[in-house]
Scaffold this active site. Structure first.
Site, PDB file in Angstrom:
ATOM      1  N   VAL A  11       0.833  -1.200   0.000  1.00  0.00           N
ATOM      2  CA  VAL A  11       0.000   0.000   0.000  1.00  0.00           C
ATOM      3  C   VAL A  11       0.874   1.259   0.000  1.00  0.00           C
ATOM      4  CG1 VAL A  11      -1.625   1.321   1.425  1.00  0.00           C
ATOM      5  CG2 VAL A  11      -2.005  -1.114   1.032  1.00  0.00           C
ATOM      6  N   THR A 121      -4.818  -0.488   7.050  1.00  0.00           N
ATOM      7  CA  THR A 121      -6.144  -0.919   7.487  1.00  0.00           C
ATOM      8  C   THR A 121      -6.102  -1.161   8.992  1.00  0.00           C
ATOM      9  OG1 THR A 121      -6.509  -1.894   5.337  1.00  0.00           O
ATOM     10  CG2 THR A 121      -7.943  -2.655   7.113  1.00  0.00           C
ATOM     11  N   LEU A 153      -6.992  -0.769  -3.132  1.00  0.00           N
ATOM     12  CA  LEU A 153      -6.333  -1.370  -4.292  1.00  0.00           C
ATOM     13  C   LEU A 153      -6.293  -2.895  -4.214  1.00  0.00           C
ATOM     14  CD1 LEU A 153      -3.224  -2.454  -3.524  1.00  0.00           C
ATOM     15  CD2 LEU A 153      -2.787  -0.019  -3.471  1.00  0.00           C
ATOM     16  N   GLU A 155      -4.190  -6.295  -5.406  1.00  0.00           N
ATOM     17  CA  GLU A 155      -2.871  -6.701  -5.884  1.00  0.00           C
ATOM     18  C   GLU A 155      -2.992  -7.140  -7.332  1.00  0.00           C
ATOM     19  OE1 GLU A 155      -0.831  -9.446  -3.370  1.00  0.00           O
ATOM     20  OE2 GLU A 155      -1.345  -8.315  -1.576  1.00  0.00           O
ATOM     21  N   GLY A 253     -15.054 -21.146  -6.233  1.00  0.00           N
ATOM     22  CA  GLY A 253     -13.727 -21.746  -6.356  1.00  0.00           C
ATOM     23  C   GLY A 253     -13.256 -22.390  -5.077  1.00  0.00           C
ATOM     24  N   GLY A 257      -8.102 -15.945  -0.522  1.00  0.00           N
ATOM     25  CA  GLY A 257      -6.873 -15.893   0.269  1.00  0.00           C
ATOM     26  C   GLY A 257      -6.322 -14.489   0.202  1.00  0.00           C
ATOM     27  N   CYS A 260      -5.520  -9.572   2.561  1.00  0.00           N
ATOM     28  CA  CYS A 260      -6.588  -8.685   3.038  1.00  0.00           C
ATOM     29  C   CYS A 260      -7.834  -9.390   3.556  1.00  0.00           C
ATOM     30  CB  CYS A 260      -6.981  -7.720   1.931  1.00  0.00           C
ATOM     31  SG  CYS A 260      -5.708  -6.498   1.630  1.00  0.00           S
ATOM     32  N   LYS A 263      -7.506 -11.515   6.783  1.00  0.00           N
ATOM     33  CA  LYS A 263      -7.089 -10.647   7.899  1.00  0.00           C
ATOM     34  C   LYS A 263      -8.220  -9.692   8.297  1.00  0.00           C
ATOM     35  CE  LYS A 263      -4.189  -7.157   6.719  1.00  0.00           C
ATOM     36  NZ  LYS A 263      -4.518  -5.808   7.062  1.00  0.00           N
TER      37      LYS A 263
HETATM   38  C1  UDX Z   1      -8.890  -7.154  -1.842  1.00  0.00           C
HETATM   39  C2  UDX Z   1      -9.928  -6.090  -2.233  1.00  0.00           C
HETATM   40  O1  UDX Z   1     -10.508  -6.415  -3.497  1.00  0.00           O
HETATM   41  C3  UDX Z   1      -9.294  -4.707  -2.275  1.00  0.00           C
HETATM   42  O2  UDX Z   1     -10.282  -3.712  -2.523  1.00  0.00           O
HETATM   43  C4  UDX Z   1      -8.619  -4.443  -0.925  1.00  0.00           C
HETATM   44  O3  UDX Z   1      -7.950  -3.191  -0.944  1.00  0.00           O
HETATM   45  C5  UDX Z   1      -7.636  -5.540  -0.561  1.00  0.00           C
HETATM   46  O4  UDX Z   1      -8.301  -6.818  -0.603  1.00  0.00           O
HETATM   47  P1  UDX Z   1      -6.903  -8.475  -3.089  1.00  0.00           P
HETATM   48  O5  UDX Z   1      -6.721  -9.219  -1.807  1.00  0.00           O
HETATM   49  O6  UDX Z   1      -5.706  -7.924  -3.781  1.00  0.00           O
HETATM   50  O7  UDX Z   1      -7.895  -7.212  -2.873  1.00  0.00           O
HETATM   51  O8  UDX Z   1      -7.606  -9.459  -4.125  1.00  0.00           O
HETATM   52  P2  UDX Z   1      -9.048  -9.683  -4.766  1.00  0.00           P
HETATM   53  O9  UDX Z   1      -8.942  -9.531  -6.220  1.00  0.00           O
HETATM   54  O10 UDX Z   1     -10.101  -8.904  -4.089  1.00  0.00           O
HETATM   55  O11 UDX Z   1      -9.251 -11.236  -4.439  1.00  0.00           O
HETATM   56  C6  UDX Z   1      -9.268 -11.733  -3.102  1.00  0.00           C
HETATM   57  C7  UDX Z   1      -9.454 -13.227  -3.063  1.00  0.00           C
HETATM   58  O12 UDX Z   1     -10.797 -13.570  -3.415  1.00  0.00           O
HETATM   59  C8  UDX Z   1      -8.564 -14.016  -4.028  1.00  0.00           C
HETATM   60  O13 UDX Z   1      -8.084 -15.163  -3.364  1.00  0.00           O
HETATM   61  C9  UDX Z   1      -9.494 -14.406  -5.161  1.00  0.00           C
HETATM   62  O14 UDX Z   1      -9.095 -15.598  -5.797  1.00  0.00           O
HETATM   63  C10 UDX Z   1     -10.798 -14.590  -4.399  1.00  0.00           C
HETATM   64  N1  UDX Z   1     -11.997 -14.411  -5.244  1.00  0.00           N
HETATM   65  C11 UDX Z   1     -12.270 -13.200  -5.800  1.00  0.00           C
HETATM   66  C12 UDX Z   1     -12.863 -15.488  -5.450  1.00  0.00           C
HETATM   67  O15 UDX Z   1     -12.656 -16.597  -4.955  1.00  0.00           O
HETATM   68  N2  UDX Z   1     -13.983 -15.277  -6.212  1.00  0.00           N
HETATM   69  C13 UDX Z   1     -14.290 -14.064  -6.774  1.00  0.00           C
HETATM   70  O16 UDX Z   1     -15.329 -13.977  -7.440  1.00  0.00           O
HETATM   71  C14 UDX Z   1     -13.405 -13.000  -6.567  1.00  0.00           C
END
Ligand code: UDX
Length: 429
Positions: A11, A121, A153, A155, A253, A257, A260, A263
């Site tokens: 971040v 956060t 944001l 990743e 799925g 994980g 974010c 946690k």
């Molecule tokens: C997330 C939030 O989207 C973001 O706004 C925040 O700032 C940080 O946490 P991130 O952890 O980078 O971002 O990934 P994200 O794309 O949100 O996916 C999180 C997890 O959910 C991944 O493991 C992804 O595989 C899973 N996921 C996402 C699903 O299993 N199904 C979905 O439909 C979408």
């Protein structure tokens, strides 16, 4: 404007780099000397598309500075962003020790009016706590304001998300401070919402928890779809056509994980409990996710035994376009498969080095996707990287010893897989 960002994690670094790109003078501070030295030499500590070019351009042009001195960072800026780690403890309580330390340092080195902005956060109430610590450590009295400006944001698309966020949340009890932060974001085409300090702190947790809830919900529907013989992808599409629901974050799925969702959901459950509120619905979201990988392995074991079977694992990062393996379903899966004495070959386009540090020689590391599946009895897809989506499926099938393919992310068309001779299993279809 003169800004400093304390902490060059995901971040912090992205925030600093984007502000410098927007034309502000930015000091990125981190106590880790090696990291700062590497940044000065143009080497990024994380893999994030577009970050390196953007950072190095601003550095060359003299808008972006790197330092290990918090004194320097505090003294030379009017706006100080706190973006240090807030790791969870074992019971999911947020460890605020880094935030508290930075607050004490800000108090120690404050030399004029400052706006202290929390980007990390942090649980509701942390803004007040930071204010108290700054005051306690001040040698001379200076005025300062506290703002909460949570980061949303994702990743893998951090630069895009930071430049074009759906919304910018600015929480503060001081209108003047809030307006200064609004100015900082000028030039961005996003909705800006000014709120109370404590509302902003909760918006981040509420948003991530809600998204996690969408995922656990669709994963539960997927379980039901498997029992009833329906198709979770069709269900998600049908649901998503309702504008009130939306199609996003309804991909079933092997579970969520990353650094974010697990946690933040754990932390919100903890915070609510410590305030005397039992957040039952969120506890269930977590429970569903915690069982995801185990359920997937049980499903595999209904079809085949695992002892001494050669298994190819495609994808190790917690999602595509990142090398991050924090709370990655792949690691939980590998642990369970090893317990069952399976022989594992693994491949990921960018997360291999990170995984090697954790798994050492417990698995065989493949040089590419085809090398990973060659000679295997079964293949499991864990992360939906494009390179897997666009793979030559016939080549995969020809290279395998067996014909079993377990797809944890519903990447392929079941009909095509069947026609190629795979025994293909996906989630909720
Ligand atoms: C997330 C939030 O989207 C973001 O706004 C925040 O700032 C940080 O946490 P991130 O952890 O980078 O971002 O990934 P994200 O794309 O949100 O996916 C999180 C997890 O959910 C991944 O493991 C992804 O595989 C899973 N996921 C996402 C699903 O299993 N199904 C979905 O439909 C979408």
């Amino acid at each position: 404007m003169k800004i400093s960002v304390i902490g060059t994690g995901y971040v912090g670094l992205v925030t600093g780099v984007v502000f410098a790109h927007l034309g502000h003078n930015v000091i990125c501070m981190d106590k880790n000397e090696e990291k700062i030295e590497k940044l000065k030499n143009g080497i990024m500590p994380i893999y994030e598309p577009g970050l390196e070019e953007m950072a190095n351009k601003s550095y060359r042009e003299g808008r972006l500075f790197y330092t290990t001195s918090i004194k320097d960072a505090v003294e030379k800026s009017e706006i100080i962003f706190i973006a240090v780690d807030t790791m969870p403890k074992k019971n999911w309580q947020t460890d605020l020790s880094s935030v508290k330390k930075v607050a004490a340092d800000i108090g120690r080195y404050i030399n004029g009016y400052k706006i202290v902005v929390n980007k990390s956060t942090v649980p509701v109430g942390t803004g007040d706590l930071v204010g108290k610590i700054i005051k306690k450590n001040m040698k001379k009295k200076f005025h300062f304001d506290i703002v909460s400006n949570p980061e949303f944001l994702r990743e893998g698309q951090a630069i895009y998300d930071t430049l074009q966020p759906d919304r910018i949340i600015i929480g503060s009890e001081s209108v003047e401070a809030a307006m200064k932060i609004v100015e900082l974001y000028q030039g961005m085409n996003s909705v800006i919402k000014i709120t109370k300090l404590k509302s902003a702190e909760l918006i981040k947790y509420a948003s991530n928890s809600f998204l996690g809830m969408k995922i656990s919900f669709i994963n539960s529907i997927a379980d039901l779809a498997e029992i009833t013989g329906s198709d979770v992808t069709e269900i998600a599409e049908g649901m998503g056509l309702d504008k009130r629901i939306g199609r996003e974050f309804l991909n079933a799925g092997i579970g969520y994980g990353g650094s974010c969702f697990p946690k933040d959901i754990g932390s919100l459950i903890y915070t609510a409990k410590s305030l005397g509120y039992d957040f039952g619905i969120l506890k269930e979201v977590k429970k569903v996710n915690d069982k995801r990988v185990k359920r997937f392995v049980e499903r595999i074991k209904k079809v085949t035994k695992l002892t001494n079977r050669k298994v190819g694992i495609l994808g190790l990062s917690f999602k595509p376009n990142t090398d991050d393996i924090r709370e990655a379903p792949s690691l939980k899966l590998i642990e369970l498969l090893l317990k069952d004495k399976a022989k594992l070959k693994v491949y990921d386009p960018v997360a291999m080095e990170n995984v090697k540090k954790v798994l050492k020689n417990k698995v065989e590391y493949s040089k590419d996707l085809y090398n990973c599946v060659d000679g295997t009895d079964l293949v499991i897809l864990v992360t939906e990287w494009d390179v897997f989506k666009n793979a030559d499926l016939k080549r995969i099938k020809d290279g395998m010893k067996g014909d079993l393919f377990f797809d944890g992310r519903n990447v392929y068309d079941p009909q095509i897989m069947k026609s190629l001779g795979f025994r293909y299993f996906s989630v909720g279809r």
